[in-house]
Design a protein around this motif. Structure first.
Motif, PDB file in Angstrom:
ATOM      1  N   SER A   1       0.761  -1.430   0.027  1.00  0.00           N
ATOM      2  CA  SER A   1      -0.036  -0.079   0.059  1.00  0.00           C
ATOM      3  C   SER A   1       0.749   1.366  -0.117  1.00  0.00           C
ATOM      4  O   SER A   1       0.203   2.158   0.265  1.00  0.00           O
ATOM      5  CB  SER A   1      -0.885   0.155   1.070  1.00  0.00           C
TER       6      SER A   1
ATOM      7  N   PRO B   1      -6.415  -1.157  -0.061  1.00  0.00           N
ATOM      8  CA  PRO B   1      -6.657  -0.119  -1.026  1.00  0.00           C
ATOM      9  C   PRO B   1      -7.860  -0.086  -1.809  1.00  0.00           C
ATOM     10  O   PRO B   1      -8.400   0.975  -2.016  1.00  0.00           O
ATOM     11  CB  PRO B   1      -5.312  -0.298  -2.024  1.00  0.00           C
TER      12      PRO B   1
ATOM     13  N   LYS C   1      -0.349   8.936  -0.654  1.00  0.00           N
ATOM     14  CA  LYS C   1      -1.153   9.604  -1.383  1.00  0.00           C
ATOM     15  C   LYS C   1      -2.321  10.123  -0.285  1.00  0.00           C
ATOM     16  O   LYS C   1      -2.604  11.276  -0.168  1.00  0.00           O
ATOM     17  CB  LYS C   1      -2.217   9.092  -2.343  1.00  0.00           C
ATOM     18  N   ARG C   2      -2.591   9.211   0.804  1.00  0.00           N
ATOM     19  CA  ARG C   2      -3.392   9.546   1.932  1.00  0.00           C
ATOM     20  C   ARG C   2      -3.049  10.577   2.812  1.00  0.00           C
ATOM     21  O   ARG C   2      -3.587  11.763   3.120  1.00  0.00           O
ATOM     22  CB  ARG C   2      -4.068   8.355   2.714  1.00  0.00           C
TER      23      ARG C   2
ATOM     24  N   HIS D   1      -0.316   4.200  -1.803  1.00  0.00           N
ATOM     25  CA  HIS D   1      -1.848   4.669  -1.252  1.00  0.00           C
ATOM     26  C   HIS D   1      -1.655   5.438   0.152  1.00  0.00           C
ATOM     27  O   HIS D   1      -2.531   6.430   0.277  1.00  0.00           O
ATOM     28  CB  HIS D   1      -2.826   3.318  -0.908  1.00  0.00           C
TER      29      HIS D   1
ATOM     30  N   PHE E   1      -4.499   1.908   6.148  1.00  0.00           N
ATOM     31  CA  PHE E   1      -4.240   0.698   5.032  1.00  0.00           C
ATOM     32  C   PHE E   1      -3.679  -0.328   5.749  1.00  0.00           C
ATOM     33  O   PHE E   1      -3.641  -1.713   5.262  1.00  0.00           O
ATOM     34  CB  PHE E   1      -3.248   1.161   3.997  1.00  0.00           C
TER      35      PHE E   1
ATOM     36  N   GLN F   1     -10.452   1.588   0.544  1.00  0.00           N
ATOM     37  CA  GLN F   1     -10.082   3.094   0.760  1.00  0.00           C
ATOM     38  C   GLN F   1     -10.498   3.823  -0.519  1.00  0.00           C
ATOM     39  O   GLN F   1     -10.729   5.161  -0.239  1.00  0.00           O
ATOM     40  CB  GLN F   1      -8.715   3.104   1.289  1.00  0.00           C
ATOM     41  N   ARG F   2      -9.991   3.339  -1.524  1.00  0.00           N
ATOM     42  CA  ARG F   2     -10.148   3.988  -2.830  1.00  0.00           C
ATOM     43  C   ARG F   2      -9.590   5.572  -2.816  1.00  0.00           C
ATOM     44  O   ARG F   2     -10.402   6.459  -3.069  1.00  0.00           O
ATOM     45  CB  ARG F   2     -11.533   4.021  -3.352  1.00  0.00           C
TER      46      ARG F   2
END
Length: 127
Positions: free
Chosen positions: A45, A90, A51-52, A48, A85, A93-94
């Motif tokens: 992840s 992922p 990005k989060r 992800h 995560f 969560q998208r």
């Protein structure tokens, strides 16, 4: 859970945002902010999580905030993003647009329906 980089050291907060912007590998963020992680979670992840964390950072206004507070908030945001995560996937969560656009829980929007290519070809075969 096997964890990496657990030192509980004092974080060097000097120009922390500028230093974070220069990093490229996810492990570097965890090391700089002194956050432990499970390599298995990070391997699956990493994009992800980063990005989060970026989304969380974008919500903050760091102007006129002491470097120590900025570092503490950034560390908390990385921990929060990682935890998102570590306890979820992922797909659940998208965070990326491609995953949001193909969410099976969301129905298609009018005017944006999917038309399979083979159904278009059938029309040409009958003429």
């Amino acid at each position: 859970m096997s964890s990496c980089y657990k030192s509980s050291r004092t974080i060097d907060t000097t120009e922390i945002l500028a230093r974070l912007k220069k990093l490229s590998a996810a492990e570097e963020f965890f090391e700089l902010l002194d956050v432990s992680f499970d390599p298995k979670v990070l391997d699956v992840s990493r994009l992800h999580i980063m990005k989060r964390m970026g989304q969380y950072l974008a919500e903050e206004d760091f102007s006129d905030v002491p470097e120590q507070v900025v570092a503490a908030r950034a560390r908390a945001m990385l921990e929060r993003a990682y935890e998102d995560f570590a306890t979820s996937s992922p797909l659940t969560q998208r965070v990326f647009k491609v995953l949001k656009d193909h969410d099976p829980a969301r129905p298609s929007q009018p005017g944006h329906a999917f038309v399979p290519f083979h159904s278009i070809l059938k029309r040409f075969g009958k003429e």
